[in-house]
Enzyme design. Structure first.
Site, PDB file in Angstrom:
ATOM      1  N   ASN A 117      82.165  29.276 -32.468  1.00  0.00           N
ATOM      2  CA  ASN A 117      82.543  30.084 -31.719  1.00  0.00           C
ATOM      3  C   ASN A 117      83.317  31.396 -32.768  1.00  0.00           C
ATOM      4  O   ASN A 117      84.387  30.641 -33.755  1.00  0.00           O
ATOM      5  CB  ASN A 117      83.088  29.941 -30.639  1.00  0.00           C
ATOM      6  CG  ASN A 117      82.440  29.588 -29.779  1.00  0.00           C
ATOM      7  OD1 ASN A 117      80.804  30.015 -30.145  1.00  0.00           O
ATOM      8  ND2 ASN A 117      82.375  28.134 -29.347  1.00  0.00           N
TER       9      ASN A 117
ATOM     10  N   HIS B 108      86.786  25.713 -36.644  1.00  0.00           N
ATOM     11  CA  HIS B 108      86.241  24.616 -35.783  1.00  0.00           C
ATOM     12  C   HIS B 108      84.279  24.646 -36.307  1.00  0.00           C
ATOM     13  O   HIS B 108      84.503  25.852 -35.473  1.00  0.00           O
ATOM     14  CB  HIS B 108      86.747  23.792 -35.339  1.00  0.00           C
ATOM     15  CG  HIS B 108      86.573  24.479 -33.449  1.00  0.00           C
ATOM     16  ND1 HIS B 108      87.395  25.819 -33.241  1.00  0.00           N
ATOM     17  CD2 HIS B 108      85.382  24.156 -32.639  1.00  0.00           C
ATOM     18  CE1 HIS B 108      87.080  26.284 -32.252  1.00  0.00           C
ATOM     19  NE2 HIS B 108      86.331  25.729 -31.810  1.00  0.00           N
TER      20      HIS B 108
HETATM   21  P1  AMP Z   1      85.664  26.411 -28.739  1.00  0.00           P
HETATM   22  O1  AMP Z   1      85.788  27.000 -27.842  1.00  0.00           O
HETATM   23  O2  AMP Z   1      84.760  26.810 -30.005  1.00  0.00           O
HETATM   24  O3  AMP Z   1      87.504  27.070 -29.104  1.00  0.00           O
HETATM   25  O4  AMP Z   1      85.624  25.046 -28.454  1.00  0.00           O
HETATM   26  C1  AMP Z   1      86.949  24.841 -29.141  1.00  0.00           C
HETATM   27  C2  AMP Z   1      87.133  22.710 -28.693  1.00  0.00           C
HETATM   28  O5  AMP Z   1      88.448  22.271 -28.344  1.00  0.00           O
HETATM   29  C3  AMP Z   1      86.602  22.939 -26.770  1.00  0.00           C
HETATM   30  O6  AMP Z   1      85.623  22.223 -26.777  1.00  0.00           O
HETATM   31  C4  AMP Z   1      87.669  21.614 -26.491  1.00  0.00           C
HETATM   32  O7  AMP Z   1      87.531  20.796 -25.083  1.00  0.00           O
HETATM   33  C5  AMP Z   1      87.873  21.355 -27.531  1.00  0.00           C
HETATM   34  N1  AMP Z   1      89.929  20.541 -27.670  1.00  0.00           N
HETATM   35  C6  AMP Z   1      90.323  21.454 -26.983  1.00  0.00           C
HETATM   36  N2  AMP Z   1      91.726  20.393 -27.197  1.00  0.00           N
HETATM   37  C7  AMP Z   1      91.610  19.668 -28.061  1.00  0.00           C
HETATM   38  C8  AMP Z   1      92.122  18.012 -28.038  1.00  0.00           C
HETATM   39  N3  AMP Z   1      93.481  17.957 -27.824  1.00  0.00           N
HETATM   40  N4  AMP Z   1      91.418  17.288 -28.536  1.00  0.00           N
HETATM   41  C9  AMP Z   1      89.903  16.785 -29.115  1.00  0.00           C
HETATM   42  N5  AMP Z   1      89.300  18.682 -28.624  1.00  0.00           N
HETATM   43  C10 AMP Z   1      90.171  19.952 -27.990  1.00  0.00           C
END
Ligand code: AMP
Ligand code: ZN
Length: 136
Positions: A86, A99
Site C-alpha cells: 500500500n 513495506h
Molecule cells: P499498511 O496498511 O500496509 O500500512 O499495513 C500496516 C500493517 O502493519 C498492518 O497490517 C498492521 O497489522 C501491521 N502492524 C502495525 N504495527 C505492527 C507491529 N508493531 N508489529 C507488527 N505489525 C504491525
C-alpha cells in the site's frame, strides 16, 4: 524517524518476530495476520512510499520478498501467497514506512479481497487516452 513504529522495530526498540534480516532489509510477522505467517518486509531505512526507494535497495527488497515467500511455502506448508503493498493513505497505507505484505494462502482459507467488486468499466476511448498519457 523517531516516532515510526517500523523504525522502532528496525532499531530493536520495539519487539517483533523478525524472520529475515539483511544489511538493508528486515521482515517480521504482522501482528494482525490475514493467515498465520503473514509477514511484512521493509527497508531498514525510512521511506514512506515505494517510488522513493533507491533502485539498488528496491532490488534487495524484492529479493527478501521472494525469500520470505518461499519460506512460507516450504516451512509452513502453504500452497500460495499474495503480495500487497500500500502506498499513501488513499490506498490503505496505515504505517508510512514502505513495506510489502506477504500473505500466505491455502485453498478454502476463506480470505477474500473482493477484486471484482472494484472493477471500473472503461470505454475504448478512455483506454486510448490513458495509454497515450502513459506513453508520451
Ligand atoms: P499498511 O496498511 O500496509 O500500512 O499495513 C500496516 C500493517 O502493519 C498492518 O497490517 C498492521 O497489522 C501491521 N502492524 C502495525 N504495527 C505492527 C507491529 N508493531 N508489529 C507488527 N505489525 C504491525
Ligand atoms: Zn520508519
Amino acid at each position: 524517524m523517531e516516532n515510526c513504529i517500523f523504525c522502532k522495530i528496525v532499531s530493536k526498540r520495539l519487539p517483533a518476530f523478525i524472520t529475515y534480516e539483511s544489511n538493508d532489509v528486515i521482515a517480521f510477522l504482522d501482528i494482525n495476520p490475514i493467515n498465520p505467517g503473514h509477514t511484512l518486509v521493509c527497508t531498514k531505512e525510512h521511506f514512506d512510499v515505494l517510488t522513493k526507494v533507491p533502485e539498488k535497495l528496491a532490488q534487495g527488497l524484492m529479493t527478501a520478498v521472494k525469500d520470505v515467500s518461499a519460506k512460507l511455502i516450504i516451512k509452513l506448508g502453504y500452497q500460495g501467497f499474495n503480495i500487497l503493498q500500500n502506498n499513501d493513505k488513499c490506498a490503505g497505507q496505515i504505517v508510512p514506512h514502505i513495506h510489502f505484505h506477504v500473505i500466505p494462502r491455502n485453498p478454502d482459507d476463506l480470505v477474500r479481497f473482493n477484486w471484482s467488486e472494484n472493477i471500473k468499466r472503461m470505454s475504448e476511448e478512455q483506454f486510448k487516452e490513458t495509454y497515450r498519457r502513459l506513453t508520451t
